[in-house]
Design a protein around this motif. Structure first.
Motif, PDB file in Angstrom:
ATOM      1  N   CYS A   3     -44.585  58.878 -48.167  1.00  0.00           N
ATOM      2  CA  CYS A   3     -44.268  60.303 -48.177  1.00  0.00           C
ATOM      3  C   CYS A   3     -43.249  60.678 -47.111  1.00  0.00           C
ATOM      4  N   PHE A   4     -43.479  60.244 -45.875  1.00  0.00           N
ATOM      5  CA  PHE A   4     -42.601  60.600 -44.752  1.00  0.00           C
ATOM      6  C   PHE A   4     -42.324  62.098 -44.725  1.00  0.00           C
ATOM      7  N   GLY A   5     -43.313  62.901 -45.125  1.00  0.00           N
ATOM      8  CA  GLY A   5     -43.165  64.343 -45.053  1.00  0.00           C
ATOM      9  C   GLY A   5     -42.214  64.948 -46.050  1.00  0.00           C
ATOM     10  N   LYS A   6     -41.707  64.173 -47.001  1.00  0.00           N
ATOM     11  CA  LYS A   6     -40.796  64.728 -48.027  1.00  0.00           C
ATOM     12  C   LYS A   6     -41.638  65.460 -49.057  1.00  0.00           C
ATOM     13  N   PHE A   7     -41.270  66.713 -49.264  1.00  0.00           N
ATOM     14  CA  PHE A   7     -42.199  67.598 -49.933  1.00  0.00           C
ATOM     15  C   PHE A   7     -41.560  68.492 -50.987  1.00  0.00           C
ATOM     16  N   GLU A   8     -40.426  68.087 -51.493  1.00  0.00           N
ATOM     17  CA  GLU A   8     -39.760  68.891 -52.498  1.00  0.00           C
ATOM     18  C   GLU A   8     -40.188  68.440 -53.886  1.00  0.00           C
ATOM     19  N   GLU A   9     -40.184  69.384 -54.818  1.00  0.00           N
ATOM     20  CA  GLU A   9     -40.533  69.047 -56.211  1.00  0.00           C
ATOM     21  C   GLU A   9     -39.736  67.870 -56.710  1.00  0.00           C
ATOM     22  N   ALA A  10     -38.451  67.861 -56.397  1.00  0.00           N
ATOM     23  CA  ALA A  10     -37.562  66.828 -56.925  1.00  0.00           C
ATOM     24  C   ALA A  10     -37.888  65.443 -56.389  1.00  0.00           C
ATOM     25  N   ASP A  11     -38.723  65.382 -55.335  1.00  0.00           N
ATOM     26  CA  ASP A  11     -39.074  64.088 -54.757  1.00  0.00           C
ATOM     27  C   ASP A  11     -40.172  63.383 -55.538  1.00  0.00           C
ATOM     28  N   PHE A  12     -40.760  64.075 -56.520  1.00  0.00           N
ATOM     29  CA  PHE A  12     -41.905  63.517 -57.239  1.00  0.00           C
ATOM     30  C   PHE A  12     -41.586  63.345 -58.720  1.00  0.00           C
ATOM     31  N   GLY A  13     -41.848  62.133 -59.228  1.00  0.00           N
ATOM     32  CA  GLY A  13     -41.497  61.837 -60.607  1.00  0.00           C
ATOM     33  C   GLY A  13     -42.645  61.949 -61.589  1.00  0.00           C
ATOM     34  N   HIS A  14     -43.864  62.112 -61.090  1.00  0.00           N
ATOM     35  CA  HIS A  14     -45.026  62.150 -61.972  1.00  0.00           C
ATOM     36  C   HIS A  14     -45.874  63.372 -61.625  1.00  0.00           C
ATOM     37  N   TRP A  15     -46.279  64.092 -62.668  1.00  0.00           N
ATOM     38  CA  TRP A  15     -47.013  65.344 -62.476  1.00  0.00           C
ATOM     39  C   TRP A  15     -48.205  65.433 -63.424  1.00  0.00           C
ATOM     40  N   GLY A  16     -49.258  66.084 -62.938  1.00  0.00           N
ATOM     41  CA  GLY A  16     -50.358  66.434 -63.813  1.00  0.00           C
ATOM     42  C   GLY A  16     -50.097  67.761 -64.498  1.00  0.00           C
ATOM     43  N   GLN A  17     -51.028  68.168 -65.324  1.00  0.00           N
ATOM     44  CA  GLN A  17     -50.878  69.408 -66.085  1.00  0.00           C
ATOM     45  C   GLN A  17     -51.296  70.643 -65.293  1.00  0.00           C
TER      46      GLN A  17
ATOM     47  N   GLY B  59     -45.116  84.300 -60.856  1.00  0.00           N
ATOM     48  CA  GLY B  59     -43.886  84.918 -60.387  1.00  0.00           C
ATOM     49  C   GLY B  59     -43.295  84.299 -59.144  1.00  0.00           C
ATOM     50  N   LYS B  60     -43.870  83.203 -58.675  1.00  0.00           N
ATOM     51  CA  LYS B  60     -43.368  82.557 -57.465  1.00  0.00           C
ATOM     52  C   LYS B  60     -42.963  81.121 -57.737  1.00  0.00           C
ATOM     53  N   GLU B  61     -42.190  80.568 -56.817  1.00  0.00           N
ATOM     54  CA  GLU B  61     -41.788  79.182 -56.940  1.00  0.00           C
ATOM     55  C   GLU B  61     -42.946  78.258 -56.567  1.00  0.00           C
ATOM     56  N   ARG B  62     -42.862  77.051 -57.095  1.00  0.00           N
ATOM     57  CA  ARG B  62     -43.859  76.054 -56.743  1.00  0.00           C
ATOM     58  C   ARG B  62     -43.685  75.665 -55.279  1.00  0.00           C
ATOM     59  N   GLU B  63     -44.801  75.558 -54.561  1.00  0.00           N
ATOM     60  CA  GLU B  63     -44.734  75.204 -53.150  1.00  0.00           C
ATOM     61  C   GLU B  63     -45.659  74.036 -52.847  1.00  0.00           C
ATOM     62  N   GLY B  64     -45.262  73.240 -51.886  1.00  0.00           N
ATOM     63  CA  GLY B  64     -46.062  72.107 -51.500  1.00  0.00           C
ATOM     64  C   GLY B  64     -47.242  72.505 -50.648  1.00  0.00           C
ATOM     65  N   VAL B  65     -48.359  71.801 -50.830  1.00  0.00           N
ATOM     66  CA  VAL B  65     -49.574  72.060 -50.057  1.00  0.00           C
ATOM     67  C   VAL B  65     -49.811  70.929 -49.066  1.00  0.00           C
ATOM     68  N   ALA B  66     -49.911  69.695 -49.573  1.00  0.00           N
ATOM     69  CA  ALA B  66     -50.211  68.556 -48.713  1.00  0.00           C
ATOM     70  C   ALA B  66     -49.844  67.260 -49.419  1.00  0.00           C
ATOM     71  N   THR B  67     -49.630  66.213 -48.618  1.00  0.00           N
ATOM     72  CA  THR B  67     -49.360  64.885 -49.168  1.00  0.00           C
ATOM     73  C   THR B  67     -50.256  63.855 -48.499  1.00  0.00           C
ATOM     74  N   ILE B  68     -50.424  62.726 -49.183  1.00  0.00           N
ATOM     75  CA  ILE B  68     -51.158  61.595 -48.625  1.00  0.00           C
ATOM     76  C   ILE B  68     -50.589  60.303 -49.197  1.00  0.00           C
ATOM     77  N   ASP B  69     -50.482  59.282 -48.358  1.00  0.00           N
ATOM     78  CA  ASP B  69     -50.064  57.958 -48.813  1.00  0.00           C
ATOM     79  C   ASP B  69     -51.295  57.172 -49.246  1.00  0.00           C
ATOM     80  N   THR B  70     -51.283  56.671 -50.476  1.00  0.00           N
ATOM     81  CA  THR B  70     -52.462  55.945 -50.959  1.00  0.00           C
ATOM     82  C   THR B  70     -52.661  54.634 -50.210  1.00  0.00           C
ATOM     83  N   GLY B  71     -51.565  54.063 -49.699  1.00  0.00           N
ATOM     84  CA  GLY B  71     -51.683  52.798 -48.997  1.00  0.00           C
ATOM     85  C   GLY B  71     -52.226  52.941 -47.592  1.00  0.00           C
TER      86      GLY B  71
END
Length: 125
Positions: free
Chosen positions: A103-117, A42-54
């Motif tokens: 990442c530069f702290g960008k954390f919106e769903e629309a910023d990510f093109g690949h998702w897991g299940q 019943g809630k929107e998806r929210e960001g938890v954390a990001t990491i740059d692989t490089g």
């Protein structure tokens, strides 16, 4: 195409810990912005954390700081989310996401093109 598979979800009592894993494949990029999101019923998806692989730079949503830790093992193409002191309000589907950028702290769903299940985390009181 980047493919992501999450592991490690399950049921735990309040105060317990879980470590989620996200294994990626198919990437030829020198850096990916990897992220964990979650979505409670019943809630929107929210960001938890990001990491740059490089470079390994990390960023946390304010409400996630302190109990959650994102890390990686590039030799295993895996990003982790260590979750401690879990509470019932942490119950959600947890998703791994990736995008070929820093990442530069960008954390919106629309910023990510690949998702897991997703992997389900349930915390009981």
């Amino acid at each position: 195409r980047v493919q992501l598979v999450e592991f490690g979800g399950g049921s735990v009592q309040a105060g317990g810990s879980l470590r989620l894993s996200c294994v990626r494949s198919g990437s030829t990029y020198t850096n990916l912005c990897m992220a964990w999101f979650r979505q409670a019923p019943g809630k929107e998806r929210e960001g938890v954390a990001t990491i740059d692989t490089g470079g390994g730079d990390t960023y946390y949503a304010d409400s996630m700081k302190g109990r959650f830790t994102i890390s990686q093992d590039n030799a295993k193409n895996t990003v982790y989310l260590q979750m401690n002191s879990l509470q019932p309000e942490d119950t959600a589907m947890y998703y791994c996401a990736a995008d070929p950028r820093y990442c530069f702290g960008k954390f919106e769903e629309a910023d990510f093109g690949h998702w897991g299940q997703g992997t389900q985390v349930t915390v009981s009181s």
